[in-house]
Design a protein around this motif. Structure first.
Motif, short mmCIF file in Angstrom:
data_model
loop_
_atom_site.label_atom_id
_atom_site.label_comp_id
_atom_site.label_asym_id
_atom_site.label_seq_id
_atom_site.Cartn_x
_atom_site.Cartn_y
_atom_site.Cartn_z
N ILE A 75 52.98 45.77 0.05
CA ILE A 75 52.84 44.82 1.15
C ILE A 75 53.35 43.45 0.75
CG2 ILE A 75 51.18 43.59 2.61
CD1 ILE A 75 51.78 46.35 3.62
N PRO A 76 52.89 42.84 -0.36
CA PRO A 76 53.47 41.56 -0.78
C PRO A 76 54.98 41.61 -1.00
CG PRO A 76 51.44 41.97 -1.99
CD PRO A 76 51.74 43.23 -1.22
N LEU A 77 55.48 42.76 -1.43
CA LEU A 77 56.92 42.88 -1.70
C LEU A 77 57.76 42.90 -0.43
CD1 LEU A 77 57.13 45.36 -4.71
CD2 LEU A 77 57.66 42.93 -4.69
N ILE A 78 57.12 42.95 0.74
CA ILE A 78 57.87 42.83 2.00
C ILE A 78 58.63 41.50 2.03
CG2 ILE A 78 57.65 42.58 4.51
CD1 ILE A 78 55.39 44.57 4.46
N VAL A 79 58.09 40.50 1.32
CA VAL A 79 58.73 39.17 1.28
C VAL A 79 60.20 39.28 0.86
CG1 VAL A 79 58.73 36.91 0.16
CG2 VAL A 79 56.56 37.98 0.82
N VAL A 80 60.49 40.15 -0.08
CA VAL A 80 61.86 40.27 -0.58
C VAL A 80 62.52 41.56 -0.11
CG1 VAL A 80 61.58 38.79 -2.58
CG2 VAL A 80 60.96 41.19 -2.77
N ASN A 81 61.97 42.17 0.94
CA ASN A 81 62.57 43.39 1.48
C ASN A 81 63.95 43.06 2.05
OD1 ASN A 81 63.23 45.54 3.42
ND2 ASN A 81 61.17 46.29 2.98
N CYS A 82 64.95 43.84 1.68
CA CYS A 82 66.33 43.59 2.11
C CYS A 82 66.47 43.58 3.63
CB CYS A 82 67.26 44.64 1.52
SG CYS A 82 67.30 44.67 -0.27
N ILE A 83 65.70 44.42 4.31
CA ILE A 83 65.80 44.51 5.77
C ILE A 83 65.41 43.18 6.40
CG2 ILE A 83 64.96 45.68 7.84
CD1 ILE A 83 64.30 48.08 6.02
#
Length: 207
Positions: free
Chosen positions: A106-114
């Motif tokens: 969930i926190p890694l959504i910050v750097v999600n390419c999409i």
């Protein structure tokens, strides 16, 4: 009015099929591989990313004329991180089991390419309504791909769907489907099926 409806339909067809972020653009592979072992996780991650896509696209579109070019990526990340934090807090408050299951993704959504790709390629050059619509369409496409993968992996890897047994008695789960190689195999078949369907459609259009 008809052109507006056509534009909306085109945006959704792009998100679901022609520019699907997972099966066509091949973005956001890490969460797709990690959380697609169960349908519950897939739905949770997909809806979380959709929420962030819609609201980050909207805010970035609203502020696009005020964000200096040389700091725009940093500004986008701040906006995205704000909505990711909101999602994370909501999941912890109302869906603690899902929050624990998704963990760091969930926190890694910050750097999600999409998320970053839609902010940079679409929201910064389009109006608020179209940007929000693009976020919704891409989020639905991402969620659909996650669910498709999760259904296959959970059914074959555990014999269940949403934790409910669906396979006949005597079924032996394929443990490989719960591991990374199973994710790659499943994604490969889904991408192949999507490309076959798109190429078939193109050939028909030329005839």
């Amino acid at each position: 009015m008809k052109s507006d409806l056509k534009s909306v339909g085109s945006r959704f067809s792009d998100g679901l099929i022609f520019q699907n972020p997972v099966t066509v653009l091949l973005l956001g592979m890490c969460p797709v591989m990690a959380v697609s072992v169960s349908v519950f996780n897939g739905i949770g991650m997909g809806l979380s990313a959709t929420f962030v896509l819609i609201f980050s696209n909207t805010v970035i579109s609203l502020l696009r004329k005020f964000i200096p070019e040389n700091v725009r990526i940093a500004a986008y990340i701040v906006v995205i991180a704000t909505f990711v934090t909101i999602v994370d807090m909501l999941l912890q408050a109302f869906f603690p089991q899902l929050s624990k299951s998704l963990g760091l993704f969930i926190p890694l959504i910050v750097v999600n390419c999409i998320i970053l790709a839609r902010a940079e390629a679409f929201a910064r050059v389009n109006g608020v309504f179209n940007s929000a619509l693009d976020g919704l369409a891409m989020g639905i496409g991402f969620t659909a791909a996650l669910i498709a993968m999760s259904v296959v992996r959970e059914a074959l890897g555990a014999g269940t769907l949403l934790g409910v047994p669906v396979m006949p008695p005597g079924f032996r789960p394929a443990l490989l489907m719960g591991l990374a190689p199973g994710g790659f195999i499943t994604l490969g078949f889904i991408i192949a099926a999507m490309q076959w369907a798109l190429n078939r459609r193109k050939r028909k259009g030329k005839l």
